[in-house]
Design a protein around this motif. Sequence first.
Motif, PDB file in Angstrom:
ATOM      1  N   PRO A   9      93.882 108.897  19.757  1.00 42.20           N
ATOM      2  CA  PRO A   9      94.417 108.570  21.135  1.00 42.20           C
ATOM      3  C   PRO A   9      95.248 109.761  21.657  1.00 42.20           C
ATOM      4  CG  PRO A   9      95.742 107.726  19.397  1.00 42.20           C
ATOM      5  CD  PRO A   9      94.395 108.441  18.559  1.00 42.20           C
ATOM      6  N   ILE A  10      95.341 110.066  22.862  1.00 43.31           N
ATOM      7  CA  ILE A  10      96.258 110.999  23.449  1.00 43.31           C
ATOM      8  C   ILE A  10      96.883 109.950  24.586  1.00 43.31           C
ATOM      9  CG2 ILE A  10      94.713 113.030  23.112  1.00 43.31           C
ATOM     10  CD1 ILE A  10      93.706 112.808  25.878  1.00 43.31           C
ATOM     11  N   ASP A  11      98.004 110.732  25.386  1.00 38.24           N
ATOM     12  CA  ASP A  11      98.666 109.931  26.250  1.00 38.24           C
ATOM     13  C   ASP A  11      97.872 109.207  27.103  1.00 38.24           C
ATOM     14  OD1 ASP A  11     100.960 110.833  24.926  1.00 38.24           O
ATOM     15  OD2 ASP A  11     101.362 112.714  26.359  1.00 38.24           O
ATOM     16  N   GLN A  12      96.980 109.671  28.009  1.00 40.54           N
ATOM     17  CA  GLN A  12      96.351 108.961  28.893  1.00 40.54           C
ATOM     18  C   GLN A  12      94.731 109.003  28.631  1.00 40.54           C
ATOM     19  OE1 GLN A  12      96.810 111.103  32.481  1.00 40.54           O
ATOM     20  NE2 GLN A  12      99.178 110.626  32.415  1.00 40.54           N
ATOM     21  N   GLY A  13      94.587 108.641  27.192  1.00 35.07           N
ATOM     22  CA  GLY A  13      93.153 108.276  27.040  1.00 35.07           C
ATOM     23  C   GLY A  13      92.901 108.643  25.399  1.00 35.07           C
ATOM     24  N   TRP A  14      91.606 109.171  25.453  1.00 33.25           N
ATOM     25  CA  TRP A  14      91.118 109.388  23.839  1.00 33.25           C
ATOM     26  C   TRP A  14      90.711 110.866  23.746  1.00 33.25           C
ATOM     27  CZ3 TRP A  14      91.871 106.032  19.791  1.00 33.25           C
ATOM     28  CH2 TRP A  14      92.394 104.670  20.339  1.00 33.25           C
ATOM     29  N   ALA A  15      90.544 111.604  22.677  1.00 36.12           N
ATOM     30  CA  ALA A  15      90.285 112.889  22.525  1.00 36.12           C
ATOM     31  C   ALA A  15      89.039 112.760  21.391  1.00 36.12           C
ATOM     32  CB  ALA A  15      91.206 113.971  22.235  1.00 36.12           C
ATOM     33  N   VAL A  16      88.121 113.567  21.420  1.00 35.61           N
ATOM     34  CA  VAL A  16      87.182 113.908  20.465  1.00 35.61           C
ATOM     35  C   VAL A  16      87.201 115.356  20.227  1.00 35.61           C
ATOM     36  CG1 VAL A  16      84.780 114.130  19.909  1.00 35.61           C
ATOM     37  CG2 VAL A  16      85.460 111.998  21.285  1.00 35.61           C
ATOM     38  N   ARG A  17      87.512 115.785  18.858  1.00 30.32           N
ATOM     39  CA  ARG A  17      87.883 117.190  18.514  1.00 30.32           C
ATOM     40  C   ARG A  17      86.992 117.235  17.369  1.00 30.32           C
ATOM     41  NH1 ARG A  17      93.526 115.688  19.758  1.00 30.32           N
ATOM     42  NH2 ARG A  17      93.999 116.754  21.690  1.00 30.32           N
ATOM     43  N   ALA A  18      86.565 118.539  17.117  1.00 26.99           N
ATOM     44  CA  ALA A  18      85.658 118.875  16.025  1.00 26.99           C
ATOM     45  C   ALA A  18      86.379 120.236  15.456  1.00 26.99           C
ATOM     46  CB  ALA A  18      84.121 118.905  16.174  1.00 26.99           C
ATOM     47  N   CYS A  19      86.089 120.474  13.977  1.00 26.63           N
ATOM     48  CA  CYS A  19      86.577 121.763  13.713  1.00 26.63           C
ATOM     49  C   CYS A  19      86.136 122.904  14.050  1.00 26.63           C
ATOM     50  CB  CYS A  19      86.576 121.676  11.969  1.00 26.63           C
ATOM     51  SG  CYS A  19      87.673 120.194  11.146  1.00 26.63           S
ATOM     52  N   GLN A  20      84.741 122.764  14.149  1.00 29.33           N
ATOM     53  CA  GLN A  20      84.117 124.135  14.720  1.00 29.33           C
ATOM     54  C   GLN A  20      83.774 124.256  16.245  1.00 29.33           C
ATOM     55  OE1 GLN A  20      83.269 122.049  12.100  1.00 29.33           O
ATOM     56  NE2 GLN A  20      83.043 123.320  10.235  1.00 29.33           N
ATOM     57  N   VAL A  21      84.465 123.407  16.951  1.00 30.61           N
ATOM     58  CA  VAL A  21      84.139 123.484  18.472  1.00 30.61           C
ATOM     59  C   VAL A  21      85.704 123.578  19.149  1.00 30.61           C
ATOM     60  CG1 VAL A  21      83.616 122.041  20.554  1.00 30.61           C
ATOM     61  CG2 VAL A  21      82.501 121.557  18.239  1.00 30.61           C
ATOM     62  N   GLU A  22      85.562 124.666  19.873  1.00 33.76           N
ATOM     63  CA  GLU A  22      86.808 125.136  20.518  1.00 33.76           C
ATOM     64  C   GLU A  22      87.394 123.994  21.590  1.00 33.76           C
ATOM     65  OE1 GLU A  22      87.007 128.986  22.188  1.00 33.76           O
ATOM     66  OE2 GLU A  22      85.754 129.874  20.386  1.00 33.76           O
ATOM     67  N   ASN A  23      86.437 123.671  22.474  1.00 32.48           N
ATOM     68  CA  ASN A  23      86.794 122.601  23.520  1.00 32.48           C
ATOM     69  C   ASN A  23      86.784 121.233  22.993  1.00 32.48           C
ATOM     70  OD1 ASN A  23      87.390 124.688  25.101  1.00 32.48           O
ATOM     71  ND2 ASN A  23      85.388 124.911  25.772  1.00 32.48           N
ATOM     72  N   GLY A  24      87.956 120.346  23.308  1.00 35.99           N
ATOM     73  CA  GLY A  24      87.843 119.173  22.924  1.00 35.99           C
ATOM     74  C   GLY A  24      87.073 118.320  24.175  1.00 35.99           C
ATOM     75  N   MET A  25      87.065 116.967  23.827  1.00 35.47           N
ATOM     76  CA  MET A  25      86.014 116.249  24.992  1.00 35.47           C
ATOM     77  C   MET A  25      87.371 114.935  24.979  1.00 35.47           C
ATOM     78  SD  MET A  25      82.400 116.132  23.779  1.00 35.47           S
ATOM     79  CE  MET A  25      82.613 115.821  22.072  1.00 35.47           C
ATOM     80  N   PHE A  26      87.463 114.481  26.398  1.00 27.81           N
ATOM     81  CA  PHE A  26      88.573 113.712  26.754  1.00 27.81           C
ATOM     82  C   PHE A  26      87.844 112.537  27.614  1.00 27.81           C
ATOM     83  CE2 PHE A  26      90.650 117.918  26.391  1.00 27.81           C
ATOM     84  CZ  PHE A  26      91.217 117.402  25.448  1.00 27.81           C
ATOM     85  N   TYR A  27      88.288 111.202  27.075  1.00 27.95           N
ATOM     86  CA  TYR A  27      87.932 109.977  27.672  1.00 27.95           C
ATOM     87  C   TYR A  27      88.895 109.129  27.913  1.00 27.95           C
ATOM     88  CZ  TYR A  27      83.557 111.947  25.902  1.00 27.95           C
ATOM     89  OH  TYR A  27      82.627 113.085  25.563  1.00 27.95           O
ATOM     90  N   ARG A  28      88.628 108.073  29.164  1.00 28.69           N
ATOM     91  CA  ARG A  28      89.602 107.187  29.452  1.00 28.69           C
ATOM     92  C   ARG A  28      89.533 106.039  28.299  1.00 28.69           C
ATOM     93  NH1 ARG A  28      87.947 105.207  34.844  1.00 28.69           N
ATOM     94  NH2 ARG A  28      86.207 106.270  34.553  1.00 28.69           N
ATOM     95  N   THR A  29      88.536 105.644  27.789  1.00 27.50           N
ATOM     96  CA  THR A  29      88.511 104.521  26.956  1.00 27.50           C
ATOM     97  C   THR A  29      88.005 105.068  25.479  1.00 27.50           C
ATOM     98  OG1 THR A  29      86.168 103.769  27.104  1.00 27.50           O
ATOM     99  CG2 THR A  29      87.839 103.043  28.705  1.00 27.50           C
ATOM    100  N   GLY A  30      88.576 104.315  24.475  1.00 30.46           N
ATOM    101  CA  GLY A  30      88.444 104.562  22.818  1.00 30.46           C
ATOM    102  C   GLY A  30      86.695 104.420  22.739  1.00 30.46           C
TER     103      GLY A  30
END
Length: 104
Positions: A9-30
């Motif tokens: 969870p992040i302040d205004q949604g949800w984040a998908v992060r991976a160790c080998q990926v530089e850029n995270g992905m962000f979404y409104r819902t879990g």
Amino acid sequence: MTVRVFVEPIDQGWAVRACQVENGMFYRTGAEAEAAARDLCQRLADAGEPAVLEIKLRGGARAGRFLFPPDPAAPLIGGFDGPRPAPTPKHPARLGPYRSSSAA
């Protein structure tokens, strides 16, 4: 190397992060974040890379942990283009009776 993917969870949604990926992905819902993370892990597994997905709740507790084993027929990612070695049996006793190659 196992790729670790996190849904957090992040302040205004949800984040998908991976160790080998530089850029995270962000979404409104879990649910959207979990679906994207599962898709990423499955694609990695289909390409021969094992992946682990960890999902966290808003309070910080772990909601789930999912393993995505690599497809044994897939080529390895990361430079080795040769054939994969044959898997070793986990239970040699199940392979059948032992036969000695030497004559008695």
